[in-house]
Write an enzyme that holds these catalytic residues in place. Structure first.
Site, PDB file in Angstrom:
ATOM      1  N   ASN A   9       0.874  -1.178   0.000  1.00 53.86           N
ATOM      2  CA  ASN A   9       0.000   0.000   0.000  1.00 53.86           C
ATOM      3  C   ASN A   9       0.910   1.225   0.000  1.00 53.86           C
ATOM      4  O   ASN A   9       1.500   1.560   1.023  1.00 53.86           O
ATOM      5  CB  ASN A   9      -0.890  -0.016   1.254  1.00 53.86           C
ATOM      6  N   LYS A  11       0.163   4.264  -0.318  1.00 58.21           N
ATOM      7  CA  LYS A  11      -0.468   5.465   0.265  1.00 58.21           C
ATOM      8  C   LYS A  11      -0.222   6.675  -0.669  1.00 58.21           C
ATOM      9  O   LYS A  11      -0.150   6.481  -1.877  1.00 58.21           O
ATOM     10  CB  LYS A  11       0.039   5.675   1.691  1.00 58.21           C
ATOM     11  N   HIS A  94      -9.547   1.283   4.980  1.00 58.88           N
ATOM     12  CA  HIS A  94      -8.268   1.476   5.676  1.00 58.88           C
ATOM     13  C   HIS A  94      -8.472   2.449   6.838  1.00 58.88           C
ATOM     14  O   HIS A  94      -9.266   3.378   6.751  1.00 58.88           O
ATOM     15  CB  HIS A  94      -7.226   2.025   4.697  1.00 58.88           C
ATOM     16  N   GLU A  96      -6.826   4.858   7.825  1.00 54.00           N
ATOM     17  CA  GLU A  96      -6.603   6.274   7.504  1.00 54.00           C
ATOM     18  C   GLU A  96      -7.829   6.881   6.834  1.00 54.00           C
ATOM     19  O   GLU A  96      -8.104   8.069   6.994  1.00 54.00           O
ATOM     20  CB  GLU A  96      -5.335   6.416   6.642  1.00 54.00           C
ATOM     21  N   GLU A 164      -5.092  -4.618  10.697  1.00 55.14           N
ATOM     22  CA  GLU A 164      -4.094  -3.573  10.882  1.00 55.14           C
ATOM     23  C   GLU A 164      -4.379  -2.834  12.183  1.00 55.14           C
ATOM     24  O   GLU A 164      -5.179  -1.884  12.192  1.00 55.14           O
ATOM     25  CB  GLU A 164      -4.142  -2.588   9.711  1.00 55.14           C
ATOM     26  N   GLY A 170       2.735   2.599  10.802  1.00 52.62           N
ATOM     27  CA  GLY A 170       3.699   3.686  10.640  1.00 52.62           C
ATOM     28  C   GLY A 170       4.404   4.079  11.921  1.00 52.62           C
ATOM     29  O   GLY A 170       5.057   5.124  11.977  1.00 52.62           O
ATOM     30  N   SER A 209       3.685  -1.866  10.320  1.00 48.61           N
ATOM     31  CA  SER A 209       5.145  -1.930  10.494  1.00 48.61           C
ATOM     32  C   SER A 209       5.740  -3.292  10.131  1.00 48.61           C
ATOM     33  O   SER A 209       6.661  -3.765  10.791  1.00 48.61           O
ATOM     34  CB  SER A 209       5.524  -1.519  11.923  1.00 48.61           C
TER      35      SER A 209
END
Ligand code: 13P
Length: 248
Positions: A9, A11, A94, A96, A164, A170, A209
């Protein structure tokens, strides 16, 4: 068990030049070696990506799609358009998008229905925040996200779920293989109870991560069927090591 799946991904990263360089390297190196591989660049780079990987086993996916097939939805990109231009995967829900764009489980469900109808293979993301884990709610939060997205679907073959944990994205903090395995087993149990989902063929990816140096121990766990990789998927050598760990 089906093949492991490793998805990058990307992003909101990259330029035409970096996409060409990164995908050029991946396309040369990735072989059909017992692992499915996909990359998900930003919308504007999807056409370029589809061309570069055309003669390699790498598939291309989008990071999101509209909940509608066509119409007056300014700024949106339809799953039908994505399939038409060569995308085969789409990431949905996701964290985000849930966090910065207010996506609800109901919207994720509508996008999922539209994506399946268009022929895309969905990767449905779920995961708890640090506060939710610390208060002992991780399993119920993830179950609610799964039910919210999946329970009203007409039928889903080859579903992919990505677990996730938000606290691991991250941050350099990875769920331990044991923490991830426990949640993946829980996810598979929840999937078994949802009508229309073929739990036996569903794959559950871990994301948060994932790096070259922790991929192998994650993939050794029974219910970890691959990875959804963020930062490390932007570095060819890192991503190829993760793919390599999945091919063994
Ligand atoms: P990182 O691998 O950068 O933690 O990102 C994970 C992720 O959000 C993939 O979708």
């Amino acid at each position: 068990m089906s093949q492991l799946l490793v998805v990058g991904n990307w992003k909101m990263n990259g330029s035409e030049a970096t996409v060409a360089a990164l995908l050029g390297e991946l396309a040369l190196a990735v072989q059909t070696s017992g692992v499915d591989v996909a990359v998900c660049p930003a919308y504007v780079h999807l056409g370029q990506a589809v061309k570069v990987v055309a003669s390699s086993p790498i598939a291309v996916g989008a990071q999101d799609c509209s909940h509608r097939a066509t119409g007056a939805y300014t700024g949106e990109v339809s799953p039908v358009m994505l399939f038409d231009m060569g995308c085969r995967w789409v990431i949905l829900g996701h964290s985000e998008r849930r966090q910065y764009h207010g996506e609800s489980d109901a919207l994720v469900a509508a996008k999922l229905a539209a994506a399946i109808e268009a022929g895309l293979s969905p990767i449905v993301c779920v995961g708890e925040t640090r506060e939710q884990r610390e208060s002992g709610d991780a399993e119920s939060v993830v179950a609610a996200q799964l039910l919210g997205a999946l329970k009203a679907q007409a039928g889903i073959d080859s579903l992919v779920v990505a677990y996730e944990p938000v606290w691991a994205i991250g941050t350099g903090l990875t769920a331990s293989p044991q923490q991830a395995q426990a949640m993946h087993a829980h996810i598979k149990l929840v999937l078994e109870g949802i009508a229309g989902v073929d739990a036996a063929t569903a794959r559950v990816l871990y994301g948060g991560s994932v790096k070259a140096d922790n991929a192998r121990e994650l993939f050794a766990e029974e219910d970890i069927d691959g990875a959804l990789v963020g930062g490390a998927s932007l570095v060819a050598s890192e991503f190829l090591s993760i793919v390599g760990a999945a091919s063994i």
